[in-house]
Design a protein around this motif. Structure first.
Motif, short mmCIF file in Angstrom:
data_model
loop_
_atom_site.label_atom_id
_atom_site.label_comp_id
_atom_site.label_asym_id
_atom_site.label_seq_id
_atom_site.Cartn_x
_atom_site.Cartn_y
_atom_site.Cartn_z
N LYS A 751 -4.94 -0.44 -7.33
CA LYS A 751 -5.75 1.12 -6.72
C LYS A 751 -4.98 1.54 -5.71
N TYR A 752 -4.30 1.27 -5.38
CA TYR A 752 -3.75 2.05 -3.67
C TYR A 752 -1.70 1.62 -3.97
N SER A 753 -1.98 1.00 -4.97
CA SER A 753 -0.32 1.51 -5.23
C SER A 753 0.01 2.63 -6.32
N ARG A 754 -1.09 3.43 -6.82
CA ARG A 754 -1.35 4.92 -8.07
C ARG A 754 -2.29 5.54 -6.97
N ASN A 755 -2.94 5.06 -6.00
CA ASN A 755 -2.32 5.62 -5.22
C ASN A 755 -1.44 6.49 -3.93
N THR A 756 -0.68 6.00 -3.57
CA THR A 756 0.20 6.08 -2.84
C THR A 756 1.76 6.11 -3.08
N GLY A 757 1.64 6.00 -5.01
CA GLY A 757 2.63 6.19 -5.28
C GLY A 757 3.80 5.02 -4.86
N ARG A 758 3.51 4.33 -4.53
CA ARG A 758 4.17 2.88 -4.50
C ARG A 758 3.77 1.75 -6.18
N LYS A 759 4.83 0.95 -6.38
CA LYS A 759 5.06 0.16 -7.06
C LYS A 759 5.04 -1.08 -7.42
N ILE A 787 -5.03 -4.45 2.77
CA ILE A 787 -3.96 -4.69 1.58
C ILE A 787 -2.91 -2.74 1.23
N GLU A 788 -4.23 -1.99 1.55
CA GLU A 788 -3.89 -0.60 2.04
C GLU A 788 -2.73 -0.33 2.77
N ARG A 789 -2.73 -1.30 4.45
CA ARG A 789 -1.79 -1.17 5.35
C ARG A 789 -0.27 -2.04 4.25
N SER A 790 -0.71 -2.88 3.74
CA SER A 790 0.42 -3.91 3.56
C SER A 790 1.28 -3.55 2.52
N ILE A 791 0.59 -2.50 1.34
CA ILE A 791 1.19 -1.86 0.61
C ILE A 791 2.59 -0.99 1.08
N LEU A 792 1.82 0.13 2.35
CA LEU A 792 2.54 0.71 2.77
C LEU A 792 4.00 -0.02 4.12
N LEU A 793 3.24 -0.68 3.84
CA LEU A 793 4.46 -1.89 4.54
C LEU A 793 5.32 -2.28 3.41
N ALA A 794 5.21 -2.71 2.76
CA ALA A 794 6.03 -2.97 1.74
C ALA A 794 7.51 -1.88 0.89
N THR A 795 8.38 -3.24 1.26
CA THR A 795 9.38 -2.29 0.91
C THR A 795 10.03 -2.58 -0.48
N GLY A 797 9.01 -4.26 -4.46
CA GLY A 797 8.36 -3.88 -5.57
C GLY A 797 7.13 -5.50 -5.95
N THR A 798 7.19 -6.52 -4.67
CA THR A 798 6.59 -7.37 -4.62
C THR A 798 5.56 -7.61 -3.34
N LEU A 799 4.39 -7.37 -3.22
CA LEU A 799 3.11 -7.21 -2.04
C LEU A 799 3.81 -9.60 -1.45
N GLU A 800 4.80 -9.05 -0.48
CA GLU A 800 5.50 -10.64 0.11
C GLU A 800 4.32 -10.78 1.41
N ASN A 801 4.25 -9.60 2.15
CA ASN A 801 3.21 -10.11 3.33
C ASN A 801 2.42 -9.08 3.45
N VAL A 802 1.46 -9.93 4.13
CA VAL A 802 0.27 -9.05 5.30
C VAL A 802 0.20 -9.37 5.92
N TYR A 803 -0.92 -8.32 6.27
CA TYR A 803 -0.78 -7.86 8.40
C TYR A 803 -2.06 -8.17 9.14
N ILE A 804 -2.30 -9.38 8.72
CA ILE A 804 -3.78 -10.18 8.63
C ILE A 804 -3.68 -10.28 10.73
N PRO A 805 -4.56 -9.64 10.40
CA PRO A 805 -4.52 -9.35 12.79
C PRO A 805 -5.19 -10.97 13.31
#
Length: 876
Positions: A751-759, A787-795, A797-805
């Protein structure tokens, strides 16, 4: 009476010469008498010719009136009569003397002239008063003889003398001889007077006809009648009453009451309305001839009409009443204070007045219709320009006040259900003396079957209720009507075509049927247009609200094609949803914040029979306390400061659909009570409104609070809780459905890949492990935002990190430190809980050792020491 008679003097038989002289005298007198045409001629005959031959003081002629068996003075010798100076002279002239008394009966029985000495007869019982009056003025003897006509007595000749014995045989013979001629002369005089009288009457009627022919108005009629009747000299004047439009009463129309100058009586006469069937007026209208009646006698008979008391106070004793009739139609009555009735003359006068009155009434009717038509045209122009209820009310109030001099009591319209009748418009100022009763009765809901409403709706042209009669019949509304001081309640149906749309009620003393009918026709059309316009505006407003609401929902709702999650906990939820979706049962969704309560509510709605309608959502926690009622139930224009327009509430907007009350536990107690009534009764009233609105809504409520605890604490009504808790659906927190974390993660990534333009094409395994090991106090919503925050911070095409509080599970840790437990027990339970969250992974990224911040070997040692096996953390 025989002793009173004076016998003729005893003298020798007349000589031939005397007989010849008598014959000559009779012949000359006879010739003179035949020339008599007027009273003065006969007076001259007696005064000059006969007095030259014989001695007497004066003579009179009286006539018999067979109607009341009396005789009255007809011919008076005003020059020779000695009693003219007597104080009772005028009384004698106007008196009527009875035929049924001894003195006059002796005269009637005598074939020849008969004489009497006054002193012998004047004091006898029943003797006429004129005998003593003459005696008191020196008269001593009277000679009487009959005047005959067609073999019947028609009157008497009275000859008086102040010298007893004056009437000789010769005089008696002369009177006897000329008696037939005198009878003829008197008959001729009477006929001549009647002819003259008829000529005068004809002349009078011709003049009156000429005067009245030009009459076109009430004032012109008054002048003509005053001038004509003034010649008859009615001592107390006259009154013309006209039959009113109601055909049951009469009112003074034209009058001249010269005997009264009392302004109160005149004002009373001008405004009076007398019932026709009062026992007197109806008798006159039914009589073809004038009726003479005695005022005092009519009062004694029991006639209670106020005008008799007025007449009595003005000194009227006898009054003549003549109907005013044109063809077969009665128009009114002419009353005259006059003692003598001349039937033909009065009938002629009344015939002319009747024609004039009919013409005036016709002209008035034409003028009135023209005025009414002009008025209705102006009213129609005002009404056609009215686009709102307020504009229509202004037009109606203005026309009622200025033209009809009344006010609107009530205007009701039939509700959409076709049964109830709702107050639409009324003028509160009409009932200033009974405001409390009016407010109470106007707020009362009635139906078309209510007694008076049903009568009016069934009538063709409306009904008139007399206030006094309705009071006697026990009409509950009549007490309210009485406070206005007005006499009649006019009620008409409001119709468009053949369809009843309501009723209108007007209080007044009297109103024009044509005006009422025209006004109601215009008002009916205007109301129908306004109601239709209000419906269009309401639909337009509703569409606008729904459109805004849909736009808002598009921004806020999850864009799920279906609910994500297939674990055991969610399967229980799906089963409950399937059981309740097709029904109208109230559903209470329970769960922590972020568990997807709205998504479940929408899914229930979308699988229900109401799915074609918009589901209306209300966030109870977001509503300001002072606007909750307006938001839920709507408000009318002017209900409170700032209410510049009508607002449709969420329940009315959700009619025939589903209303979702999110965060129901946040509602204040006052709003809870009103909500309970709406749920139970399935009806509501807008704020500031009096109309009850029926609704058909399916209710779904949701809360993250423990409502049972809230009820115990007094913050939530128990009865509302029981009404909502019909079919509860508890939603599991995300920490209890770890098997659904991975599919949820992939869904949000897409969902957020589509919304933010990230692949982002791939999620690293360690990310999934980390997500599973987290306690998720914010549940699915927290996962989505993470997930939305982690996608914006991804560098890449692979989501390697999530920023759990960090320290997000502090609350969960605190739960482990319970009182009365050893440190070893607490440590053992905490390690087991951590292993469960990490799906049994002991070391590595996202493992229990990583979460506990200890080496993996150390954790193995502790597990062995505390006796923790796989069965402990894989048991669920």
């Amino acid at each position: 009476m025989k002793s009173a008679k004076l016998p003729p003097p005893e003298i020798a038989a007349p000589t031939p010469a005397a007989l010849e002289q008598e014959r000559r005298v009779l012949l000359e007198l006879g010739n003179d008498i035949t020339r008599v045409r007027e009273k003065n001629d006969l007076l001259t005959l007696f005064g000059k010719r006969i007095k030259q031959l014989f001695y007497f003081t004066h003579t009179i002629v009286t006539l018999i009136d067979r109607k009341d068996e009396t005789y009255v003075p007809f011919l008076l010798d005003n020059e020779g009569s000695p009693i003219r100076s007597h104080e009772r002279y005028q009384e004698m002239v106007e008196a009527r003397f009875s035929l049924n008394e001894p003195f006059i009966q002796a005269v009637l029985q005598a074939e020849e002239p008969i004489s009497f000495l006054l002193e012998d007869i004047m004091d006898k019982p029943k003797s006429p008063a004129f005998l003593r009056v003459n005696y008191e003025k020196g008269v001593r003897e009277i000679l009487m003889t009959r005047l005959m006509k067609e073999g019947q007595p028609m009157g008497f000749i009275h000859i008086y003398s102040d010298k007893p014995g004056s009437f000789s045989n010769e005089f008696r013979n002369v009177i006897k001889g000329i008696a037939p001629q005198l009878s003829s002369a008197v008959s001729n005089i009477i006929k001549n007077e009647e002819l003259l009288k008829k000529e005068k009457e004809k002349s009078f009627l011709l003049d009156f006809s000429s005067d009245i022919a030009s009459v076109r108005t009430k004032d012109e009629l008054a002048r003509a009648v005053r001038a004509a009747l003034g010649k008859l000299n009615p001592p107390g004047g006259f009154v013309i009453r006209r039959i009113n439009e109601d055909n049951t009463t009469m009112s003074p129309y034209v009058y001249d009451l010269s005997k009264t100058h009392d302004p109160e009586i005149l004002r009373a006469l001008e405004s009076a309305r007398y019932p026709i069937d009062d026992g007197l007026q109806n008798r006159i209208l039914d009589s073809a001839i004038p009726l003479l009646f005695n005022v005092e006698r009519e009062i004694q008979r029991g006639i209670t009409s106020a005008y008799l008391q007025y007449w009595k106070g003005m000194g009227f004793k006898e009054v003549v009443g003549i109907r005013l009739r044109n063809g077969e139609t009665n128009h009114g009555i002419l009353f005259l204070d006059i003692g003598e009735i001349n039937i033909p003359l009065l009938q002629g006068i009344c015939a002319q007045i009747s024609i004039a009155l009919a013409n005036i009434m016709a002209n008035e009717q034409i003028s009135k219709k023209q005025e009414e038509q002009a008025f209705l045209l102006d009213f129609s122009n005002d009404v056609t320009q009215a686009r709102t209820k307020l504009e229509l009310q202004t037009a109606i109030f203005r026309v009622l006040d200025k033209t009809l001099h009344t006010k609107l009591a009530m205007l009701r319209v039939i509700d959409e259900d076709g049964l109830h009748m709702l107050p639409f418009m009324f003028d509160r100022t009409l009932f200033e003396n009974a405001k409390v009763d009016f407010e109470k009765m106007s707020a009362h809901r009635i139906t078309i079957d209510e007694t008076y409403a049903a009568q009016v709706l069934a009538s063709k042209d409306g009904l008139v209720f007399n206030v006094e009669e309705e009071l006697k019949s026990g009409n509950a509304y009549a007490q309210l009507w009485k406070t206005t001081g007005l006499k009649n309640m006019y009620s008409l149906p409001l119709r468009v075509g053949d369809k009843n749309i309501g009723t209108i009620w007007l209080l007044a003393n009297r109103l024009s049927p044509l005006i009422l009918k025209g006004i109601c026709a215009q008002i009916s059309i205007a109301i129908a247009n306004i109601l239709a316009n209000e419906k269009l505006l309401a639909y337009k407003k509703q569409l606008e609200v729904e459109n805004d609401y849909l736009k808002e929902q598009i921004k806020t709702i999850y864009n799920f094609s279906e609910i994500i999650g297939g674990g055991e906990q969610m399967q229980k939820v799906y089963r409950l949803m399937s059981l309740v979706a097709d029904s109208n049962t109230t559903v209470l969704i329970l769960g922590e914040t972020g568990t997807g309560k709205e998504l479940i509510a929408r899914a229930i709605h979308n699988t229900s029979p109401r799915k074609d309608k918009l589901m209306v959502k209300v966030n109870c926690a977001a509503l300001p306390a002072n606007l909750i009622e307006s938001e839920l139930f709507g408000h009318e224009r002017g209900a409170f400061t700032g209410a510049i327009d009508r607002r449709i509430g969420k329940f009315e907007l959700g009619n025939n659909s589903t209303v979702f009350l999110d965060e129901i536990g946040e509602l204040p107690l006052e709003a809870q009570a009103k909500l309970l009534r709406v749920i139970q009764e399935r009806e509501l009233e807008r704020l500031g409104g009096k109309q009850t609105i029926k609704i058909d809504v399916r209710l779904i409520a949701a809360t993250n609070r423990n409502l049972e605890e809230e009820v115990k604490a007094g913050r939530f009504r128990a009865d509302l809780y029981f009404r909502l808790n019909v079919f509860p659906i508890p939603l599991p927190p995300l920490r209890d459905r770890s098997e659904d974390i991975e599919p949820l993660t992939h869904f949000f990534v897409e969902k957020y890949s589509r919304n933010t333009g990230r692949k982002i094409k791939k999620v690293a395994p360690k990310v999934i492990q980390q997500l599973r090991s987290y306690t998720w106090p914010g549940n699915v919503r927290e996962l989505e935002y993470l997930i939305e925050r982690s996608i914006l911070l991804a560098t890449n095409g692979t989501l390697e990190n999530v920023y759990i509080p960090q320290h997000a599970d502090a609350e969960k840790k605190e739960q482990a430190f319970l009182l009365n437990r050893s440190l070893e027990e607490v440590e053992r339970d905490y390690i087991i809980e951590t292993l469960k969250r990490c799906a049994g992974k002991i070391s590595g990224a996202g493992s229990a050792a990583d979460l506990l911040k200890i080496p993996g070997n150390t954790l193995h040692s502790k597990m062995k020491k505390l006796g923790i096996t796989k069965a402990d953390y894989f048991s669920n």
